[in-house]
Design a protein around this motif. Structure first.
Motif, short mmCIF file in Angstrom:
data_model
loop_
_atom_site.label_atom_id
_atom_site.label_comp_id
_atom_site.label_asym_id
_atom_site.label_seq_id
_atom_site.Cartn_x
_atom_site.Cartn_y
_atom_site.Cartn_z
N HIS A 8 0.86 -1.63 0.31
CA HIS A 8 0.23 -0.09 0.40
C HIS A 8 0.90 1.23 -0.26
O HIS A 8 1.56 1.41 0.38
CB HIS A 8 -0.56 0.20 1.26
N ASN A 10 0.33 5.37 1.65
CA ASN A 10 -0.84 6.25 2.32
C ASN A 10 -0.57 7.62 2.08
O ASN A 10 0.78 8.19 1.94
CB ASN A 10 -0.08 5.96 3.73
N THR A 12 -2.15 11.71 2.08
CA THR A 12 -2.89 12.85 3.14
C THR A 12 -4.23 13.16 2.18
O THR A 12 -3.47 13.23 1.59
CB THR A 12 -2.17 13.99 3.69
N HIS A 34 -11.84 0.48 7.30
CA HIS A 34 -11.83 1.87 7.61
C HIS A 34 -12.36 2.23 9.11
O HIS A 34 -13.23 1.60 9.53
CB HIS A 34 -12.95 3.17 6.92
N ALA A 37 -6.78 6.74 12.90
CA ALA A 37 -5.55 6.88 12.83
C ALA A 37 -5.25 7.93 13.32
O ALA A 37 -5.76 7.95 14.27
CB ALA A 37 -5.75 6.60 11.23
N THR A 43 -9.02 7.91 8.16
CA THR A 43 -8.43 6.44 7.46
C THR A 43 -9.13 5.84 6.67
O THR A 43 -9.57 5.16 7.10
CB THR A 43 -6.58 5.75 7.40
N HIS A 45 -8.99 2.28 3.61
CA HIS A 45 -7.70 1.30 3.16
C HIS A 45 -8.76 1.24 2.27
O HIS A 45 -10.71 -0.17 2.12
CB HIS A 45 -7.80 0.13 3.32
N ALA A 54 -4.32 3.85 0.51
CA ALA A 54 -4.58 4.53 2.19
C ALA A 54 -4.64 6.03 2.11
O ALA A 54 -3.19 6.62 1.89
CB ALA A 54 -3.36 3.98 3.50
N TYR A 56 -5.81 9.11 4.34
CA TYR A 56 -5.60 9.66 5.27
C TYR A 56 -6.50 10.84 5.68
O TYR A 56 -5.86 12.00 4.98
CB TYR A 56 -4.49 8.82 6.64
N ASN A 70 2.60 9.55 3.31
CA ASN A 70 3.11 9.78 4.43
C ASN A 70 3.56 8.55 4.23
O ASN A 70 4.88 8.39 5.38
CB ASN A 70 1.91 9.07 5.15
#
Length: 121
Positions: A8, A10, A12, A34, A37, A43, A45, A54, A56, A70
């Motif tokens: 994955h 991640n 923002t 979800h 986090a 978050t 997924h 992900a 976020y 992230n």
């Protein structure tokens, strides 16, 4: 050497629920999970059974820009062997956790990119 796979990425975003909705619409993906986090954020997924994005958001508006990477999640067969190779190169690992359904740790590479290393074995 373990068989490592990108699991994955991640990022923002401003609204994880809306972003998750767009990703499911655009790519036919599903929301895998979800919930709450870090830092009180949320978050989602979104992806398939093999990988996901992900998305976020912090709990409160922040000056941290959206669209920010992230971390990158890497799935390995043998977490201990992967960590041994990483620490042997002089990298400090942190934030170790055992959780259902696996184990994980994080590290920052020399360029400041955070990686999460996960094993479900």
């Amino acid at each position: 050497m373990t068989n490592a796979k990108l699991e994955h990425v991640n990022v923002t975003v401003s609204d994880p629920r809306a972003t998750a909705g767009r990703l499911t619409e655009w790519f036919g993906w599903q929301v895998r999970w979800h919930g709450p986090a870090k830092n009180g954020g949320t978050t989602y997924h979104v992806g398939n059974e093999d990988s996901y994005v992900a998305v976020y958001a912090y709990a409160k508006p922040t000056e941290t820009p959206t669209g920010r990477l992230n971390h990158i999640g890497v799935l390995v067969d043998d977490l201990d062997a992967a960590e041994a190779r990483i620490t042997a190169s002089g990298i400090h690992t942190h934030s170790h956790a055992d959780y259902e359904p696996g184990r994980r740790f994080y590290f920052d590479d020399p360029d400041g990119i955070e990686f999460e290393v996960i094993s479900y074995a």
